[in-house]
Design a protein around this motif. Structure first.
Motif, PDB file in Angstrom:
ATOM      1  N   GLY A 109       0.830  -1.209   0.000  1.00  0.00           N
ATOM      2  CA  GLY A 109       0.000   0.000   0.000  1.00  0.00           C
ATOM      3  C   GLY A 109       0.863   1.257   0.000  1.00  0.00           C
ATOM      4  N   ASP A 110       0.443   2.267  -0.765  1.00  0.00           N
ATOM      5  CA  ASP A 110       1.221   3.517  -0.849  1.00  0.00           C
ATOM      6  C   ASP A 110       1.387   4.181   0.518  1.00  0.00           C
ATOM      7  N   GLN A 111       0.411   3.954   1.404  1.00  0.00           N
ATOM      8  CA  GLN A 111       0.435   4.652   2.694  1.00  0.00           C
ATOM      9  C   GLN A 111       1.421   4.022   3.685  1.00  0.00           C
ATOM     10  N   VAL A 112       1.972   2.839   3.339  1.00  0.00           N
ATOM     11  CA  VAL A 112       2.813   2.104   4.285  1.00  0.00           C
ATOM     12  C   VAL A 112       4.108   2.877   4.556  1.00  0.00           C
ATOM     13  N   ASP A 113       4.348   3.221   5.832  1.00  0.00           N
ATOM     14  CA  ASP A 113       5.589   3.936   6.142  1.00  0.00           C
ATOM     15  C   ASP A 113       6.553   3.082   6.957  1.00  0.00           C
ATOM     16  N   GLU A 114       6.102   1.881   7.391  1.00  0.00           N
ATOM     17  CA  GLU A 114       7.038   0.941   8.000  1.00  0.00           C
ATOM     18  C   GLU A 114       6.712  -0.462   7.486  1.00  0.00           C
ATOM     19  N   LEU A 115       7.660  -1.020   6.765  1.00  0.00           N
ATOM     20  CA  LEU A 115       7.484  -2.360   6.188  1.00  0.00           C
ATOM     21  C   LEU A 115       8.537  -3.260   6.824  1.00  0.00           C
ATOM     22  N   VAL A 116       8.097  -4.094   7.766  1.00  0.00           N
ATOM     23  CA  VAL A 116       9.041  -4.978   8.456  1.00  0.00           C
ATOM     24  C   VAL A 116       9.109  -6.292   7.681  1.00  0.00           C
ATOM     25  N   LEU A 117      10.279  -6.606   7.153  1.00  0.00           N
ATOM     26  CA  LEU A 117      10.429  -7.833   6.371  1.00  0.00           C
ATOM     27  C   LEU A 117      11.044  -8.922   7.238  1.00  0.00           C
ATOM     28  N   LEU A 118      10.396 -10.085   7.274  1.00  0.00           N
ATOM     29  CA  LEU A 118      10.874 -11.201   8.087  1.00  0.00           C
ATOM     30  C   LEU A 118      11.685 -12.150   7.207  1.00  0.00           C
ATOM     31  N   ALA A 119      12.947 -12.323   7.550  1.00  0.00           N
ATOM     32  CA  ALA A 119      13.787 -13.248   6.791  1.00  0.00           C
ATOM     33  C   ALA A 119      13.563 -14.660   7.309  1.00  0.00           C
ATOM     34  N   GLU A 131      18.781 -21.000   2.753  1.00  0.00           N
ATOM     35  CA  GLU A 131      20.200 -20.727   2.529  1.00  0.00           C
ATOM     36  C   GLU A 131      20.446 -19.232   2.755  1.00  0.00           C
ATOM     37  N   ARG A 132      21.453 -18.934   3.602  1.00  0.00           N
ATOM     38  CA  ARG A 132      21.631 -17.594   4.144  1.00  0.00           C
ATOM     39  C   ARG A 132      21.984 -16.534   3.080  1.00  0.00           C
ATOM     40  N   VAL A 133      22.921 -16.848   2.203  1.00  0.00           N
ATOM     41  CA  VAL A 133      23.391 -15.867   1.223  1.00  0.00           C
ATOM     42  C   VAL A 133      22.275 -15.522   0.227  1.00  0.00           C
ATOM     43  N   MET A 134      21.617 -16.577  -0.254  1.00  0.00           N
ATOM     44  CA  MET A 134      20.528 -16.381  -1.209  1.00  0.00           C
ATOM     45  C   MET A 134      19.408 -15.562  -0.562  1.00  0.00           C
ATOM     46  N   THR A 135      19.081 -15.901   0.697  1.00  0.00           N
ATOM     47  CA  THR A 135      18.020 -15.177   1.390  1.00  0.00           C
ATOM     48  C   THR A 135      18.407 -13.719   1.623  1.00  0.00           C
ATOM     49  N   ALA A 136      19.678 -13.497   2.029  1.00  0.00           N
ATOM     50  CA  ALA A 136      20.127 -12.121   2.300  1.00  0.00           C
ATOM     51  C   ALA A 136      20.041 -11.280   1.034  1.00  0.00           C
ATOM     52  N   ALA A 137      20.445 -11.851  -0.111  1.00  0.00           N
ATOM     53  CA  ALA A 137      20.387 -11.113  -1.372  1.00  0.00           C
ATOM     54  C   ALA A 137      18.937 -10.800  -1.726  1.00  0.00           C
ATOM     55  N   ALA A 138      18.061 -11.772  -1.498  1.00  0.00           N
ATOM     56  CA  ALA A 138      16.645 -11.568  -1.823  1.00  0.00           C
ATOM     57  C   ALA A 138      16.017 -10.521  -0.904  1.00  0.00           C
ATOM     58  N   MET A 139      16.395 -10.531   0.377  1.00  0.00           N
ATOM     59  CA  MET A 139      15.829  -9.551   1.307  1.00  0.00           C
ATOM     60  C   MET A 139      16.300  -8.147   0.935  1.00  0.00           C
ATOM     61  N   ALA A 140      17.565  -8.022   0.545  1.00  0.00           N
ATOM     62  CA  ALA A 140      18.084  -6.716   0.118  1.00  0.00           C
ATOM     63  C   ALA A 140      17.332  -6.246  -1.132  1.00  0.00           C
ATOM     64  N   ARG A 141      17.042  -7.202  -2.012  1.00  0.00           N
ATOM     65  CA  ARG A 141      16.318  -6.876  -3.237  1.00  0.00           C
ATOM     66  C   ARG A 141      14.891  -6.434  -2.912  1.00  0.00           C
ATOM     67  N   ALA A 142      14.269  -7.139  -1.959  1.00  0.00           N
ATOM     68  CA  ALA A 142      12.910  -6.782  -1.538  1.00  0.00           C
ATOM     69  C   ALA A 142      12.908  -5.363  -0.965  1.00  0.00           C
ATOM     70  N   ARG A 143      13.929  -5.068  -0.157  1.00  0.00           N
ATOM     71  CA  ARG A 143      13.990  -3.739   0.451  1.00  0.00           C
ATOM     72  C   ARG A 143      14.130  -2.669  -0.634  1.00  0.00           C
ATOM     73  N   ALA A 144      14.998  -2.924  -1.627  1.00  0.00           N
ATOM     74  CA  ALA A 144      15.194  -1.953  -2.705  1.00  0.00           C
ATOM     75  C   ALA A 144      13.918  -1.817  -3.542  1.00  0.00           C
ATOM     76  N   ARG A 145      13.287  -2.942  -3.807  1.00  0.00           N
ATOM     77  CA  ARG A 145      12.083  -2.931  -4.641  1.00  0.00           C
ATOM     78  C   ARG A 145      10.948  -2.145  -3.988  1.00  0.00           C
ATOM     79  N   HIS A 146      10.772  -2.310  -2.672  1.00  0.00           N
ATOM     80  CA  HIS A 146       9.630  -1.687  -1.996  1.00  0.00           C
ATOM     81  C   HIS A 146       9.975  -0.326  -1.392  1.00  0.00           C
ATOM     82  N   ALA A 147      11.212   0.136  -1.623  1.00  0.00           N
ATOM     83  CA  ALA A 147      11.640   1.412  -1.023  1.00  0.00           C
ATOM     84  C   ALA A 147      10.837   2.587  -1.581  1.00  0.00           C
ATOM     85  N   ARG A 148      10.462   3.502  -0.686  1.00  0.00           N
ATOM     86  CA  ARG A 148       9.812   4.763  -1.057  1.00  0.00           C
ATOM     87  C   ARG A 148      10.392   5.820  -0.124  1.00  0.00           C
TER      88      ARG A 148
END
Ligand SMILES: [Zn+2]
Length: 440
Positions: A381-391, A396-413
């Motif tokens: 939602g556009d109104q979301v000002d805190e998006l807590v992502l649960l890893a 697998e740690r490296v793959m998950t970390a890269a994906a979480m970083a990607r999720a953060r970049a993708r949903h950044a506003r």
């Protein structure tokens, strides 16, 4: 060559659409849609080049050039300069798929009329084909959505149902369940797998399951997510299903039926039977999300891949009233696709390549793919000002970390906080919650 013949030749080439030219040049068409990204035949790259069959446009980001004609596109791809007579005529040759006319070969009025008629017929056929393709896809999507609605809508709320399986499942996995009406539970949800001799689907199993909706930005149900439950089977409390593989069928083995003994380790490693997932999705999940508790209108959202992690975390923080808890269904839908150039070699994991050589496993990188479609990942939602992502600490740690970083970049506003929360190493929140509950 007369100048008239050449004028005619160039005019003919100008009449050819970007789509026609792409076909003549054997460029790549995506199976659906009107935008067709690909590496530039001239500049290379990954998705640097694209043509749009609906807008009759093409564009190359690497070359910083584009236009709305076949000649220009052919010229760029073949590195021809259309400002020179030679370059222009060569581009026209490519677009028309024939060489320049000389006086002797100049086509007659009838030949020309016949050729234009052929071009027009081909264009009409292309239009009809594209429309038919879009229709079948839309039909299929709508049918699958209706099936998903048919599964979800008749079921009871997990929270209040007389059937306790959903509450017990989440209680054991996540130390509690939400006081919300999104999740439902059914006593006899069918698990379809494989086909019978007449090509019909086979019901492998029918039993208790938790069913969650997948919703789009308008909160419409677009699909559903099913988790079958077996309360006698810790630690995941899900039934185990096996399927006969094509290899197994070729070897003359019979399909596994629920209640049969487990497939042997040998048969599994030989690929004769396979372990089937005890979770399934129906309809579409693309771009959608699974609501767990609260309302998507909230400004704080919390969630990760799976329902269990979201529930465990909600339970842990006491189901905040100002928060919407969700699950993306899988990591791909949480993070979206990666820019190919951000792929990197895993620092430790190795894999055998096609030649049997051990090479580092490649990991989808942290950079989101450019020019993504809105539904390439879950909506926020556009109104979301805190998006807590649960890893997910289980993965697998490296793959998950890269994906979480990607999720953060993708949903950044701008103005939106996106903290990423990690569970203890080798653990996930649901396991931690269950262990805390059991006092271990
Ligand atoms: Zn280019």
């Amino acid at each position: 060559m007369t100048s008239d013949a050449i004028k005619q030749f160039v005019e003919d080439a100008r009449a050819v659409s970007v789509e026609e030219t792409a076909k003549v040049m054997k460029l790549t068409f995506k199976r659906s849609g009107v935008e067709h990204p690909q590496p530039c035949p001239n500049c290379g790259g990954t998705d640097t080049f694209a043509f749009n069959t609906s807008k009759n446009k093409w564009n190359c980001r690497a070359g910083g050039i584009g236009g709305n004609d076949g000649i220009g596109m052919a010229a760029h791809c073949h590195d021809l300069d259309v400002r020179t007579r030679k370059g222009l005529l060569e581009a026209c040759e490519i677009v028309l798929g024939r060489s320049m006319p000389d006086e002797a070969e100049r086509e007659s009025e009838e030949e020309r009329a016949a050729r234009l008629e052929r071009l027009e017929q081909r264009r009409l056929q292309n239009e009809a084909d594209a429309a038919a393709r879009a229709d079948t896809q839309a039909d299929y999507r709508e049918k699958e959505r209706n099936k998903a609605r048919g599964i979800y809508r008749p079921l009871d709320d997990l929270r209040t149902s007389r059937l306790k399986h959903g509450r017990l499942y989440l209680g054991r996995r996540c130390a509690g369940y939400p006081d919300a009406t999104w999740l439902r539970v059914g006593a006899d949800v069918t698990y379809w797998h494989g086909q019978d001799e007449r090509g019909g689907p086979v019901a492998l199993y029918s039993g208790p399951a938790m069913v969650a909706p997948f919703i789009g930005p308008d909160l419409d149900l677009i699909g559903c997510h099913i988790t079958w439950i077996d309360l006698d089977r810790p630690p995941k409390y899900r039934p185990i299903f096996y399927g006969l593989t094509t290899e197994g069928a070729k070897a003359g083995l019979v399909p596994w039926v629920f209640g049969d003994p487990a497939a042997s380790a040998e048969d599994l490693s030989d690929g004769l039977y396979e372990l089937l997932p005890s979770k399934k999705m129906r309809g579409s999940k693309k771009g959608g999300l699974i609501p767990i508790a609260g309302h998507p209108d909230e400004q704080r959202w919390v969630g990760g891949e799976g329902i269990e992690n979201g529930v465990a975390f909600g339970e842990w923080e006491g189901w905040r009233a100002d928060t919407f808890y969700f699950a993306a269904g899988d990591l791909g839908n949480l993070a979206g696709p990666a820019e190919a150039s951000s792929r990197f070699a895993h620092p430790a994991l190795k894999k055998l390549d096609a030649k049997g050589v051990l090479r580092p496993a490649m990991v989808q990188g942290p950079v989101p793919k450019r020019d993504q479609d809105a539904d390439d990942a879950m909506w926020v939602g556009d109104q979301v000002d805190e998006l807590v992502l649960l890893a997910d600490g289980d993965s697998e740690r490296v793959m998950t970390a890269a994906a979480m970083a990607r999720a953060r970049a993708r949903h950044a506003r701008s103005g939106r906080l996106i903290p990423i929360v990690w569970p203890q190493t080798g653990c996930d929140f649901s396991k931690m919650a269950a262990e805390a509950e059991a006092g271990t």
